[in-house]
Design an enzyme around this catalytic site. Structure first.
Site, short mmCIF file in Angstrom:
data_model
loop_
_atom_site.label_atom_id
_atom_site.label_comp_id
_atom_site.label_asym_id
_atom_site.label_seq_id
_atom_site.Cartn_x
_atom_site.Cartn_y
_atom_site.Cartn_z
N CYS A 1 0.79 -1.22 0.00
CA CYS A 1 0.00 0.00 0.00
C CYS A 1 0.83 1.28 0.00
O CYS A 1 0.55 2.21 -0.75
CB CYS A 1 -0.96 -0.01 1.18
SG CYS A 1 -0.12 -0.16 2.76
N HIS B 1 -2.48 0.83 6.86
CA HIS B 1 -2.73 1.01 5.44
C HIS B 1 -2.44 2.47 5.07
O HIS B 1 -2.46 3.35 5.92
CB HIS B 1 -4.20 0.66 5.13
CG HIS B 1 -4.49 0.54 3.68
ND1 HIS B 1 -3.80 -0.29 2.84
CD2 HIS B 1 -5.43 1.16 2.89
CE1 HIS B 1 -4.28 -0.20 1.62
NE2 HIS B 1 -5.28 0.68 1.62
N ASP C 1 -8.16 4.36 -3.58
CA ASP C 1 -7.19 3.42 -3.02
C ASP C 1 -6.53 2.63 -4.13
O ASP C 1 -7.13 1.71 -4.68
CB ASP C 1 -7.89 2.47 -2.04
CG ASP C 1 -6.87 1.65 -1.29
OD1 ASP C 1 -5.67 1.73 -1.61
OD2 ASP C 1 -7.28 0.92 -0.36
#
Lengths: 663, 305
Positions: free
Chosen positions: A405, A449, A465
């Site tokens: 991420c 994250h 995202d």
């Protein structure tokens, strides 16, 4: 010199066991030499008891003390501070063992032991440790019993039972104090133990930090929703935004703006979060969050922040508006900040950004193209990315294409900024495991994250995202599913219960333990001034102060009354009127300074009284004779006769005899 | 009846000087049909007391000197072959007397001690298959030297329990000893003593003692005493039910001697030291039977009313 009473064998054994049990909960944060010190001192003490060794003399004591102090300094780097202080305390607690000669010394050691038990709570506050500490407390009490009565303490079970009984007797008082004792703020702030500042998000982010977090299964917080929790893929717990990029690391902007401009839309989500100590000041919440808690503020980047770092479990209520519109306009310097880039480097990325800008004049279309690129090109989600050197973003985007991420979010924000779209990295946690009871979500460190927010001139900040494009299972199912293939989930902690979730009963057990821990934190550790006040208000109404005083007075009175009834057993006497009259007779004579001894029979007492009060001897003997006739000779004397006789005695006596009155 | 008893006491007190309390207890013990253990140093008048009791009460008297080589047969008697009749003829031992003085009982071996003590409990002896009743009244006064003295076999608890009372005479008071030294030898006085009671009178007195009234309140006091010996930590051994029966019986006899037909707590307290002393054991000193301090504690702390 008068000989001081020594320490009996039983007490010494209890004391040694107690000391070991007191030290055990500290082992996690004590240097290893403490164990050796304890073994040495215990052995020495036993040899002293067996008269094979001598007590240390003053010089040896000073040397021992200096060595212990030096060892603490060596292992902790200083002598003051909580951490080093506790090591020093435990070392002193152990050394006291060898110079313990008299009962008084043993008592000092026992009281010190109680204190050391309490200091363990500074490091560990779980229900397990609280339960465990009953054991050292019980054994310390047993050692105390052993000091007082030797014969008793030689039998371990009765002694332990007695100690347990003492603790049980203390239980109501403990509960009373827990509920009613005023919770005061700390008078001074203690520096935290060093190993408490553990893993967690920090104020700046490089991909390595997140990789670090993904190895930890430590609990970060639990959220309990008022209704059904949203699906996992929508749970983006914001901690902070990272706006400044120096070419390697993303960090928080230096000066946070104060202006916030947002409109509530859609349905709100209500939930409460029980957060573990993080030693940082920010709280976790879904977008866009509001909280009424005192001392909690919403900052310009829509994060919640508290005045002081969270150094103990914290419970707070939040209302989130997931569909709210944020910042439909930005000030020039806000824009500047959201477009900041290092002046050089990452040439390929910048070039790609320029091409994108030409191809997609609409920001939304450009963002979608960047996301689609992550999906289209062979990007791989992995916790074991290759090492990236200079121009890390270029290398990642065009060469290695392996990362997690933080790589994706960082690269995407870079490209968006280079293409002229204001953007920033959001750091926090994503997802969370449904806890017991369906309305709870538990978030652990490996749920850490990072994702992306970009600014749209009409719609304000919008979250996207990039990781979802690469590894949708990370978002929908969690990290474990995302890295199932490479089996890197918690690979450094083979014993973490989270690794064994596939075994049903084990998972049930783990969830039950989590639930217990949750309850403990919720109801015990978190019972602070606010909760106390809330409880009183719920129990006693809004204006509870005087009612609380009244309730405590009545409760205390009832308790003492019940205790008095239990101890004095007033229903025991009074069954026999003759007995009651004799008690009255004794009271009359007691006013003259004549008290019957417990073992004194009616006749001997009457004889003595008659000798002391010759003037009233006849009346005294008359009453006593009647009483004995009634009680022992089996001649039933009517109570009225006895009463009459008593009255005659009372009349014959002066109210108080001169000279004896004050007795 | 009361007068006769006073007379008996006065007569014995002429021989045993300055020991009114012990003499009274000894008589109470006899009236309660119990046996008496006198523990004291040699030469304190144990034998004189027992002989005086025997003479005044008109009882036949035998003395057995216990030594380490005494055999049960020496106490109970043996059958001897008679050449004239060609049969074994039983020769009764010294135990077949109404008052037996077992002198220095703890010098004998346990085997011989048991022979006597079994006879005391059963009121009969079984020798060579034939059961022979002992005379009635049957009263044993045993004396023993303090256990610390050499050559003694301490009586076990089970046998101590058979004695209703244990007395200790103690040194005489100065005045008593002076008149003892100035007066006639005590032993010479004994043969001149006349029996004051006959068997029928003694039996009727013993029967009267058993009817002395014991009220509920008094039994409660005895129970409180007994419970204290069983529940308080300083007591190594509590009183057995036989002990509490003995206490009540002795208290009845004491009340009878006092001329009352009911028992009051003071009677119990008067006999408690001699009845309970040898049955109690201090927790801190399990080897001894020095219940004196414990008895004092009972007298002081257990509520009498």
């Amino acid at each position: 010199m008068t000989p001081t009473p020594g320490i009996p064998r039983a007490a010494l054994s209890w004391l040694l066991v107690a000391q070991a049990l007191v030290i055990v909960p500290h082992l996690g944060h004590l240097p290893i030499w403490i164990v050796l010190l304890w073994l040495g001192c215990a052995l020495w003490r036993i040899q002293i008891f067996r008269m094979r060794a001598a007590y240390p003399n003053a010089l040896v004591k000073i040397v021992l003390m200096l060595i212990a102090g030096f060892a603490v300094y060596q292992s902790r780097g200083r002598l003051i501070g909580l951490d080093a202080g506790v090591v020093l305390l435990v070392a002193a607690f152990i050394l006291k063992l060898v110079e313990m000669r008299s009962r008084r010394d043993a008592l000092v050691l026992i009281f010190l032991g109680f204190f050391v038990v309490v200091t363990a709570y500074l490091f560990e506050t779980g229900p397990g440790i609280a339960l465990f500490s009953l054991l050292p407390v019980a054994v310390l009490l047993a050692a105390m019993i052993g000091l007082q009565s030797e014969g008793q303490a030689a039998k371990p079970w009765p002694t332990l039972r007695l100690a347990g009984g003492i603790m049980l007797q203390a239980l109501p008082l403990m509960l009373l104090l827990f509920v009613f004792f005023p919770r005061m703020g700390p008078l001074w702030s203690l520096p935290t133990p060093s190993d408490r500042g553990k893993t967690g998000l920090s104020e700046s982010m490089s991909p390595n930090d997140i990789a670090e977090l993904s190895r930890s299964d430590e609990l970060v917080f639990r959220a309990t929703f008022a209704g059904t929790p949203p699906p996992r893929a929508e749970l983006y717990w914001r901690a902070m935004t990272l706006e400044h990029f120096d070419g390697r690391r993303w960090s928080q902007a230096a000066t946070p703006a104060s202006r916030v401009d947002w409109q509530k839309r859609g349905e709100p989500l209500r939930y409460s979060v029980l957060m573990q100590p993080s030693e940082q000041a920010w709280l976790f919440a879904l977008d866009v969050a509001e909280s009424d808690e005192a001392g909690v503020y919403r900052m310009s980047d829509y994060r919640l922040q508290r005045e002081r770092p969270i150094d103990r479990p914290l419970l707070y209520d939040v209302i989130s508006w997931p569909e709210a519109v944020r910042d439909s306009s930005l000030s020039p310097w806000q824009l500047r900040r959201a477009l900041q880039l290092p002046s050089q480097g990452e040439a390929r990325s910048r070039l790609w950004a320029q091409q994108l800008r030409k191809a997609y004049p609409e920001p939304e279309a450009l963002v979608n193209e960047v996301l689609a690129n992550f999906n289209r090109e062979p990007f791989v989600y992995t916790l074991r990315p290759p090492v990236l050197g200079e121009n890390a973003i270029d290398t990642f985007l065009f060469d290695t294409r392996r990362g997690f991420c933080a790589h994706y979010a960082g690269a995407m924000v870079f490209v968006l900024r280079a293409a002229g779209i204001p953007a920033r990295v959001v750091a926090g946690y994503q997802g969370g495991e449904p806890g017991p009871g369906a309305r709870t979500v538990q978030v652990r460190q490996f749920d850490a994250h990072a994702w992306v927010e970009y600014w749209h001139p009409q719609r304000g900040w919008i979250s996207v995202d990039p990781t979802f494009q690469v590894a949708p299972e990370r978002i929908e199912l969690g990290l474990e599913a995302a890295v199932a293939e490479e089996q890197s989930f918690l690979e450094d902690s083979p014993f973490s219960p989270l690794r064994y979730r596939q075994y049903g009963w084990l998972n049930q057990l783990r969830l039950a333990l989590d639930e217990l821990d949750h309850g403990w934190q919720n109801w015990v550790l978190n019972y602070q001034a606010t909760q106390q006040q809330g409880l009183f208000e719920r129990l006693l109404g809004k204006d509870f102060q005087w009612r609380l005083v009244l309730a405590l007075l009545i409760g205390g009175g009832l308790f003492l009354g019940a205790l008095a009834l239990l101890l004095l057993k007033p229903w025991r006497d009074g069954l026999d009127p003759a007995q009651r009259l004799h008690a009255q007779f004794e009271r009359i004579l007691a006013r003259q300074g004549l008290r019957r001894l417990p073992g004194e029979g009616a006749r001997s007492f009457a004889d003595r009284a008659a000798r002391e009060l010759p003037a009233q001897a006849a009346q005294i003997r008359a009453f006593s004779g009647l009483y004995q006739a009634q009680c022992y000779a089996g001649r039933s004397v009517a109570p009225s006769v006895l009463r009459h006789s008593l009255k005659r005695l009372r009349r014959a006596l002066p109210w108080r005899l001169p000279g004896r009155g004050g007795k | 009846m009361r007068n006769r008893l006073d007379q008996v006491l006065a007569t014995i007190n002429q021989v045993v000087l300055g020991k009114q309390g012990q003499v009274r207890l000894a008589l109470a013990c006899l009236l309660a049909r119990g046996h008496l253990l006198i523990e004291d140093l040699p030469g304190m008048g144990k034998t004189t007391l027992s002989q005086a009791l025997a003479r005044v009460l008109g009882l036949s008297y035998q003395r057995i000197q216990f030594t380490s080589d005494l055999l049960p047969g020496d106490i109970l008697g043996t059958s001897v072959f008679d050449r004239d009749s060609g049969q074994f003829i039983f020769h009764p031992g010294p135990i077949f007397a109404e008052l037996v003085l077992a002198d220095e009982i703890n010098r004998a071996t346990p085997k011989s001690q048991s022979a006597l003590l079994e006879a005391m409990e059963e009121g009969q002896v079984t020798i060579e298959g034939a059961t022979r009743p002992l005379p009635d009244p049957f009263f044993v006064i045993a004396t023993q030297n303090p256990a610390s003295q050499g050559g003694t076999f301490a009586l076990p608890e089970s046998q101590l329990d058979r004695f209703l009372m244990r007395l200790s005479l103690g040194y005489p008071a100065r005045a008593a000893e002076k008149s003892l030294l100035l007066g006639e030898a005590r032993r010479d006085l004994l043969p001149r003593m006349q029996p004051l009671l006959d068997h029928a009178e003694l039996a009727s007195m013993q029967a009267a003692v058993a009817t002395v009234r014991v009220s509920d309140a008094l039994v409660d006091y005895v129970l409180r005493l007994v419970e204290a010996t069983r529940s308080q930590p300083q007591f190594g051994l509590g009183l057995s039910p036989r002990g509490s029966l003995a206490l009540l019986g002795a208290a009845r006899a004491w009340a009878f001697l006092e001329g009352r037909d009911y028992v009051i707590p003071e009677d119990v307290q008067a006999v408690l030291p001699s009845v309970a002393g040898h049955r109690l054991r201090d927790q801190a000193d399990p080897g001894s039977h020095g219940g004196g301090a414990l008895v004092q504690w009972l007298l002081r702390e257990v509520p009498a009313l």
